[in-house]
Design a protein around this motif. Structure first.
Motif, PDB file in Angstrom:
ATOM      1  N   LYS A 149      45.425  50.177  51.008  1.00 34.40           N
ATOM      2  CA  LYS A 149      45.284  49.671  52.389  1.00 34.40           C
ATOM      3  C   LYS A 149      43.845  49.425  52.794  1.00 34.40           C
ATOM      4  O   LYS A 149      43.550  48.554  53.583  1.00 34.40           O
ATOM      5  CB  LYS A 149      45.851  50.705  53.373  1.00 34.40           C
ATOM      6  CG  LYS A 149      47.346  50.629  53.528  1.00 34.40           C
ATOM      7  CD  LYS A 149      47.756  51.385  54.784  1.00 34.40           C
ATOM      8  CE  LYS A 149      49.230  51.720  54.739  1.00 34.40           C
ATOM      9  NZ  LYS A 149      49.508  53.128  54.911  1.00 34.40           N
ATOM     10  N   GLU A 150      42.967  50.247  52.261  1.00 34.31           N
ATOM     11  CA  GLU A 150      41.598  50.225  52.763  1.00 34.31           C
ATOM     12  C   GLU A 150      40.699  49.191  52.096  1.00 34.31           C
ATOM     13  O   GLU A 150      39.540  49.056  52.459  1.00 34.31           O
ATOM     14  CB  GLU A 150      40.966  51.606  52.592  1.00 34.31           C
ATOM     15  CG  GLU A 150      41.420  52.603  53.630  1.00 34.31           C
ATOM     16  CD  GLU A 150      40.848  52.289  54.998  1.00 34.31           C
ATOM     17  OE1 GLU A 150      39.673  51.898  55.058  1.00 34.31           O
ATOM     18  OE2 GLU A 150      41.583  52.424  55.988  1.00 34.31           O
TER      19      GLU A 150
ATOM     20  N   THR B 145      53.557  59.551  57.868  1.00 34.86           N
ATOM     21  CA  THR B 145      53.402  59.591  56.410  1.00 34.86           C
ATOM     22  C   THR B 145      53.172  61.025  55.946  1.00 34.86           C
ATOM     23  O   THR B 145      53.786  61.487  54.985  1.00 34.86           O
ATOM     24  CB  THR B 145      52.211  58.714  55.965  1.00 34.86           C
ATOM     25  OG1 THR B 145      52.448  57.392  56.408  1.00 34.86           O
ATOM     26  CG2 THR B 145      52.039  58.744  54.467  1.00 34.86           C
TER      27      THR B 145
ATOM     28  N   HIS C 110      43.963  55.291  58.413  1.00 35.27           N
ATOM     29  CA  HIS C 110      45.266  54.672  58.188  1.00 35.27           C
ATOM     30  C   HIS C 110      46.303  55.619  57.604  1.00 35.27           C
ATOM     31  O   HIS C 110      47.254  55.204  56.966  1.00 35.27           O
ATOM     32  CB  HIS C 110      45.111  53.421  57.319  1.00 35.27           C
ATOM     33  CG  HIS C 110      44.350  52.365  58.042  1.00 35.27           C
ATOM     34  ND1 HIS C 110      43.092  51.968  57.683  1.00 35.27           N
ATOM     35  CD2 HIS C 110      44.652  51.683  59.171  1.00 35.27           C
ATOM     36  CE1 HIS C 110      42.653  51.055  58.536  1.00 35.27           C
ATOM     37  NE2 HIS C 110      43.583  50.864  59.454  1.00 35.27           N
TER      38      HIS C 110
ATOM     39  N   ASP D  45      48.297  55.030  48.164  1.00 38.64           N
ATOM     40  CA  ASP D  45      48.641  54.206  49.324  1.00 38.64           C
ATOM     41  C   ASP D  45      47.411  53.824  50.129  1.00 38.64           C
ATOM     42  O   ASP D  45      47.207  52.669  50.480  1.00 38.64           O
ATOM     43  CB  ASP D  45      49.555  54.987  50.282  1.00 38.64           C
ATOM     44  CG  ASP D  45      50.997  54.871  49.869  1.00 38.64           C
ATOM     45  OD1 ASP D  45      51.259  54.241  48.824  1.00 38.64           O
ATOM     46  OD2 ASP D  45      51.845  55.424  50.600  1.00 38.64           O
ATOM     47  N   ILE D  46      46.608  54.840  50.442  1.00 41.04           N
ATOM     48  CA  ILE D  46      45.467  54.554  51.302  1.00 41.04           C
ATOM     49  C   ILE D  46      44.464  53.674  50.585  1.00 41.04           C
ATOM     50  O   ILE D  46      43.889  52.776  51.183  1.00 41.04           O
ATOM     51  CB  ILE D  46      44.712  55.816  51.764  1.00 41.04           C
ATOM     52  CG1 ILE D  46      45.639  56.992  51.964  1.00 41.04           C
ATOM     53  CG2 ILE D  46      43.932  55.545  53.018  1.00 41.04           C
ATOM     54  CD1 ILE D  46      44.910  58.225  52.503  1.00 41.04           C
TER      55      ILE D  46
END
Ligand code: TRP
Length: 404
Positions: A245-246, A188, A183, A241-242
């Motif tokens: 999201k994950e 980004t 992702h 961020d990741i």
């Protein structure tokens, strides 16, 4: 609380300094004069409050605001204060021999470990430096081995410290990085780091994000703090961020952001690759003395008379700033040096000799511990992830492979 003789950000934006706007700070380029306050706006990080500084273990790097900003430090502090698990991640990019600026975060991490029992995770990004520098795999490998000796010389507690090398611990790093990369879009990466020359460097942020989550994947969810020079903050932002999201079983890592140790030739980033000389951790006393005597930028006056009369300026004096950053831990001694320098009683040459003495003392102790190390394999072994830890990390990241 007083913060004696913080370097003037010669960089503060004023009408007489119109170029101050023009600086770039990314992990791959630091250009122009860094405006540390403006960076916080750009990066969305916060200046440390006096209250936060007081809650950290006491250390000159914090007390004097070399580490001056952060993100999400309160959760880390709460865990450290209450005795709950908490982790530090501080890595090394093995692009060459380590110099003084590189060990500051390591010694800070060691202090945190001693005071509050932080686990410390030290990733070595040989892949990153192979991709970012014009150097062979063999050359990066050699730097990696030498750098590891310096990391080991700091003297971390092997029970509470893990060292990983990206290519040597690829069995655990790679599957997790792959999961995180799913992702992470090129847009980004470009927005955060600028355009990258190779797909290798475009992928690397997923690897560094892995580093920052690794303590939690190995030991379970816990506040993690990443003390780094401010140019590395983009890695932390991407990781946060990741991680969100994950839906991984981890908290977003926080950051403790530091200024650059000034180059001997004046303000700016201390560079091992640029033209300005730097002091390597293996430098002998004569080299240290010679380098500082001939290259250190001073805040002294042009003539002896003028200096005696008007005094020197510690805020731009590199030997003084080295003492202030790290090498003179006693605030009273530091203040006395500053006062005498400003009064013109202490000459630039004399101030240089004080810095030479302190740096030499520090290096002597570091080098003695380094020399006492046995073979790298043997010394590194107790710091490597165990099989069980590898399995757990892969499991928590949801990327266990077929063989486990
Ligand atoms: N990218 C860092 C550098 O170039 C090294 C590094 C790798 C690192 N992983 C890290 C630093 C994790 C802090 C935390 O110097």
């Amino acid at each position: 609380m007083t913060v004696p003789d913080e370097p003037t950000d010669s960089t503060a934006r004023t009408e007489s300094n119109p170029s101050a706007d023009q600086f770039t700070v990314t992990p791959y380029a630091v250009e122009g004069e860094v405006d540390y306050e403006k960076l916080l706006e750009q990066f969305g990080a916060d200046r440390l409050t006096d209250g936060q500084v007081a809650r950290f273990p006491d250390h000159p790097l914090l007390r004097r605001r070399t580490f001056y900003a952060g993100r999400d430090v309160d959760r880390y502090l709460e865990a450290a204060e209450s005795g709950a698990p908490h982790a530090i991640v501080t890595g090394r990019g093995p692009s060459g021999p380590m110099h003084l600026g590189h060990v500051l975060p390591l010694y800070l991490a060691k202090r945190f470990q001693e005071e509050t029992g932080a686990t410390v995770s030290i990733p070595v990004s040989d892949d990153e430096k192979f991709l970012a520098k014009e150097q062979s795999f063999a050359a990066i490998g050699e730097h990696t081995r030498e750098n590891l000796r310096d990391v080991l010389a700091v003297g971390f507690d092997p029970e509470k410290t893990r060292i990983v090398v990206d290519t040597a611990d690829a069995d655990v790093i790679y599957p997790i990085a792959v999961r995180l990369a799913k992702h992470l879009t090129p847009a980004t990466v470009e927005a955060v780091y600028g355009e990258q020359d190779t797909v290798g460097l475009q992928f690397y942020p997923a690897v560094q994000a892995t580093h920052l989550l690794l303590p939690q994947l190995v030991d379970g969810r816990q506040p993690t703090l990443v003390p780094i020079a401010v140019d590395q903050d983009p890695h932390v932002r991407v990781c946060r961020d990741i991680a969100a999201k994950e839906a991984l079983p981890v908290d977003k890592p926080g950051a403790l952001l530091g200024r650059f140790l000034p180059s001997l030739e004046g303000p700016g980033k201390m560079s091992s690759s640029g033209d300005a000389p730097s002091i390597e951790l293996t430098a002998d006393p004569d080299t240290v003395a010679e380098t500082i005597r001939t290259h250190a930028y001073t805040g002294g006056r042009a003539t002896l008379e003028d200096h005696r009369e008007r005094g020197g300026d510690p805020t731009v004096d590199v030997p003084f700033q080295y003492l202030r950053f790290f090498f003179e831990p006693d605030d009273a001694v530091l203040e006395r040096i500053a006062t005498e320098y400003r009064a013109g009683d202490l000459l630039s040459g004399e101030l240089k000799e004080i810095a030479i003495d302190r740096i030499t003392e520090f290096l002597d102790a570091h080098q003695r511990r380094r020399a006492e190390l046995g073979s790298l394999e043997t010394e590194l072994e107790p710091y490597r992830l165990t099989d069980g830890e590898r399995r757990l990390a892969l499991e928590r990241a949801g990327v266990s492979s077929l063989e486990t």
